[in-house]
Design a protein around this motif. Structure first.
Motif, PDB file in Angstrom:
ATOM      1  N   CYS A 158       0.848  -1.198   0.000  1.00 54.51           N
ATOM      2  CA  CYS A 158       0.000   0.000   0.000  1.00 54.51           C
ATOM      3  C   CYS A 158       0.877   1.239   0.000  1.00 54.51           C
ATOM      4  O   CYS A 158       1.656   1.465   0.920  1.00 54.51           O
ATOM      5  N   ARG A 159       0.757   2.029  -1.053  1.00 56.42           N
ATOM      6  CA  ARG A 159       1.593   3.236  -1.172  1.00 56.42           C
ATOM      7  C   ARG A 159       1.019   4.427  -0.439  1.00 56.42           C
ATOM      8  O   ARG A 159       1.523   5.527  -0.548  1.00 56.42           O
ATOM      9  N   GLN A 160      -0.110   4.237   0.247  1.00 59.90           N
ATOM     10  CA  GLN A 160      -0.723   5.335   1.008  1.00 59.90           C
ATOM     11  C   GLN A 160      -1.077   6.517   0.099  1.00 59.90           C
ATOM     12  O   GLN A 160      -0.947   7.679   0.477  1.00 59.90           O
ATOM     13  N   CYS A 161      -1.517   6.187  -1.115  1.00 56.61           N
ATOM     14  CA  CYS A 161      -1.810   7.241  -2.085  1.00 56.61           C
ATOM     15  C   CYS A 161      -3.176   7.883  -1.845  1.00 56.61           C
ATOM     16  O   CYS A 161      -3.487   8.921  -2.394  1.00 56.61           O
ATOM     17  N   GLU A 162      -4.002   7.207  -1.048  1.00 53.86           N
ATOM     18  CA  GLU A 162      -5.320   7.719  -0.633  1.00 53.86           C
ATOM     19  C   GLU A 162      -6.366   7.702  -1.744  1.00 53.86           C
ATOM     20  O   GLU A 162      -7.458   8.229  -1.563  1.00 53.86           O
ATOM     21  N   GLN A 163      -6.050   7.101  -2.895  1.00 52.61           N
ATOM     22  CA  GLN A 163      -7.035   7.108  -3.984  1.00 52.61           C
ATOM     23  C   GLN A 163      -8.262   6.263  -3.678  1.00 52.61           C
ATOM     24  O   GLN A 163      -9.310   6.429  -4.275  1.00 52.61           O
ATOM     25  N   CYS A 164      -8.130   5.336  -2.733  1.00 53.32           N
ATOM     26  CA  CYS A 164      -9.253   4.461  -2.402  1.00 53.32           C
ATOM     27  C   CYS A 164     -10.248   5.109  -1.446  1.00 53.32           C
ATOM     28  O   CYS A 164     -11.345   4.596  -1.244  1.00 53.32           O
TER      29      CYS A 164
ATOM     30  N   ILE B 273      -8.972   3.988   5.080  1.00 48.02           N
ATOM     31  CA  ILE B 273      -8.387   2.771   4.502  1.00 48.02           C
ATOM     32  C   ILE B 273      -6.857   2.787   4.506  1.00 48.02           C
ATOM     33  O   ILE B 273      -6.223   1.804   4.918  1.00 48.02           O
ATOM     34  N   PRO B 274      -6.201   3.882   4.074  1.00 44.61           N
ATOM     35  CA  PRO B 274      -4.728   3.835   4.056  1.00 44.61           C
ATOM     36  C   PRO B 274      -4.121   3.538   5.435  1.00 44.61           C
ATOM     37  O   PRO B 274      -3.201   2.734   5.554  1.00 44.61           O
TER      38      PRO B 274
ATOM     39  N   MET C 199      -4.562  -0.006   6.253  1.00 45.74           N
ATOM     40  CA  MET C 199      -3.610  -0.843   5.503  1.00 45.74           C
ATOM     41  C   MET C 199      -2.224  -0.808   6.154  1.00 45.74           C
ATOM     42  O   MET C 199      -1.523  -1.809   6.230  1.00 45.74           O
TER      43      MET C 199
ATOM     44  N   CYS D  26      -8.309  -0.631  -5.537  1.00 46.29           N
ATOM     45  CA  CYS D  26      -6.928  -0.152  -5.436  1.00 46.29           C
ATOM     46  C   CYS D  26      -6.191  -0.351  -6.752  1.00 46.29           C
ATOM     47  O   CYS D  26      -6.075  -1.462  -7.262  1.00 46.29           O
TER      48      CYS D  26
ATOM     49  N   HIS E 151      -3.194  -0.316  -7.089  1.00 46.79           N
ATOM     50  CA  HIS E 151      -1.928  -1.011  -6.828  1.00 46.79           C
ATOM     51  C   HIS E 151      -2.147  -2.437  -6.308  1.00 46.79           C
ATOM     52  O   HIS E 151      -1.261  -3.010  -5.675  1.00 46.79           O
TER      53      HIS E 151
ATOM     54  N   VAL F 257      -3.893  -3.781  -3.931  1.00 43.65           N
ATOM     55  CA  VAL F 257      -3.973  -4.113  -2.498  1.00 43.65           C
ATOM     56  C   VAL F 257      -5.359  -4.710  -2.234  1.00 43.65           C
ATOM     57  O   VAL F 257      -6.376  -4.108  -2.594  1.00 43.65           O
TER      58      VAL F 257
ATOM     59  N   ILE G 263      -7.833  -4.820  -0.143  1.00 41.47           N
ATOM     60  CA  ILE G 263      -8.252  -4.033   1.024  1.00 41.47           C
ATOM     61  C   ILE G 263      -9.206  -4.808   1.930  1.00 41.47           C
ATOM     62  O   ILE G 263      -9.005  -4.889   3.148  1.00 41.47           O
TER      63      ILE G 263
HETATM   64  S1  SF4 Z   1      -5.074   0.713  -0.546  1.00 40.22           S
HETATM   65 FE1  SF4 Z   1      -4.377   1.177  -2.657  1.00 40.22          FE
HETATM   66  S2  SF4 Z   1      -5.554   3.004  -3.283  1.00 40.22           S
HETATM   67 FE2  SF4 Z   1      -5.665   2.829  -1.011  1.00 40.22          FE
HETATM   68  S3  SF4 Z   1      -3.985   4.070  -0.225  1.00 40.22           S
HETATM   69 FE3  SF4 Z   1      -3.215   1.981  -0.415  1.00 40.22          FE
HETATM   70  S4  SF4 Z   1      -2.262   1.910  -2.445  1.00 40.22           S
HETATM   71 FE4  SF4 Z   1      -3.569   3.729  -2.427  1.00 40.22          FE
END
Ligand code: SF4
Length: 407
Positions: A328-334, A344-345, A348, A389, A391, A393, A395
């Motif tokens: 999980c790159r913690q990109c927050e797109q989810c 969610i981030p 994760m 996700c 990437h 993940v 979730i």
């Molecule tokens: S679960 Fe996926 S979309 Fe959500 S923050 Fe992590 S990498 Fe990003």
């Protein structure tokens, strides 16, 4: 790579490695292998010289592999790491509720090597998100003084603002003033920022702002195709900011759960991932979070050898691997996918600490930092996040596992 430093000759290494093995109680660990054979094996592993890079603006040079102390509660590993050649130790005020700092400080003081080792620690101020610079300034100074007490030292080499994942939190007058106070009082040598969320944006903002000397960021091979991240690292390095990499092994590949990782030894996974990070010369050093002597040796072997073995090359070019890592790159797109606004981030990241690092203490603490309305119980298992996700993940499965552990 041209940063080879003749500081550590092979002969000197044999001496230090031998004393490290003795003090760490490793002699005679493997049945039928004498201490001399073990020391020779370690030395043979490290025929090449340690690679050093500049860290910060004050002339510190450290090996490209340092120690993330977060997952360790064994003082013997800190001591053995120093004796092996590690010169930078990363900790934080909130790791093990301050006990991690105490352990690092005690060992370095007892060994009498505080002036030869660098310490980085972190203070966490969720209040920084509140627009109260005076309160933030006072709080940071107080937290730093608490860290100095636990670390048994008058200064730290790097003080980070911990866990910044919003670019809006980077240019904070309270942080700026606190760092200026602490530098003037010679309590910190470098001001730092630690990020593991929206890293490219945060790094770019820190570069623009210009008052951070050092950035500690998540960085690993799962980001190889992340042009924004690569550009941000480049930009920061060109502007004189030193970068330290964390989460270098993408969340603990020494527990190869996904099926495709079973084709590779845990050692190959660990060293391939760490070499990939450190072959990027924008990175000054790395802080893998090992917690046993075997992993310490594996990780530190990378400090003197960045050439990939055939197995490591195969691992890094295996298309199934990256997908199965689920880092999980913690990109927050989810975030938008959850109708109940679960964080969610952060969930994760909690899962990574618990399931991959086996650091249940830090997992619990991370979980407790989430506001209740966005925490584990906000998730109603509606599965709206399934396949959300980009990437890969998984979730929903991870949240289910967290519920089994913590709900
Ligand atoms: S679960 Fe996926 S979309 Fe959500 S923050 Fe992590 S990498 Fe990003």
């Amino acid at each position: 790579m041209n940063e080879k430093n003749s500081d550590c000759t092979r002969r000197r290494f044999l001496t230090t490695a031998a004393s490290g093995l003795v003090s760490a109680g490793l002699a005679g660990l493997a049945p039928g292998i004498s201490f001399a054979q073990e020391a020779k094996a370690v030395a043979d592993d490290r025929k090449k010289e340690i690679i050093y890079r500049q860290l910060g603006k004050e002339g510190m040079k450290v090996p490209i592999v340092s120690m993330g102390a977060m997952n360790s509660s064994n003082p013997g590993i800190i001591q053995a790491s120093y004796e092996l050649g590690v010169r930078h130790f990363d900790t934080a005020a909130n790791y093990q509720y301050g006990r991690n700092e105490q352990m690092v400080g005690n060992v370095l003081k007892k060994m009498g090597v505080r002036d030869k080792a660098n310490i980085g620690t972190k203070v966490y101020i969720p209040e920084q998100r509140v627009d109260d610079p005076k309160a933030a300034r006072k709080k940071i100074v107080e937290l730093c003084e608490g860290s100095l007490m636990r670390l048994k030292t008058d200064y730290v080499d790097i003080l980070y603002i911990h866990s910044v994942s919003d670019p809006a939190d980077v240019d904070d007058p309270g942080i700026r003033d606190a760092f200026a106070d602490l530098k003037e009082q010679k309590k910190i040598r470098h001001s730092g920022l630690a990020t593991h969320g929206r890293m490219a944006e945060v790094i770019n903002e820190a570069t623009r702002v210009g008052f951070y000397d050092i950035i500690l960021t998540s960085f690993n091979f799962t980001m190889a195709d992340d042009a924004a991240m690569m550009g941000a690292l480049d930009n920061a390095a060109k502007n004189g900011i030193s970068i330290i990499a964390m989460k270098t092994q993408a969340g603990g590949q020494r527990l190869p759960n996904p099926e495709s990782l079973r084709n590779y030894s845990s050692s190959t996974i660990a060293t391939a991932a760490l070499k990939w990070v450190m072959r990027n010369e924008n990175i000054a050093t790395s802080i893998p979070g090992y917690d046993n002597f075997e992993h310490m040796k594996e990780d530190f072997s990378v400090a003197s050898d960045l050439e990939f073995t055939p197995d490591e090359k195969k691992f890094l070019s295996d298309n199934d691997v990256k997908l199965s890592m689920g880092f999980c790159r913690q990109c927050e797109q989810c975030l938008v996918s959850c109708p109940n606004n679960a964080d969610i981030p952060t969930l994760m990241r909690t899962h990574m600490y618990a399931a991959q690092y086996a650091n249940f203490h830090h997992a619990r603490m991370t979980l407790d930092e989430i506001p209740k309305q966005a925490g584990l119980l906000a998730c109603k298992s509606c599965n709206s996040c399934l396949a959300q996700c980009v990437h890969s993940v998984d979730i929903a499965r991870r949240i289910d596992e967290l519920k089994l552990m913590y709900a």
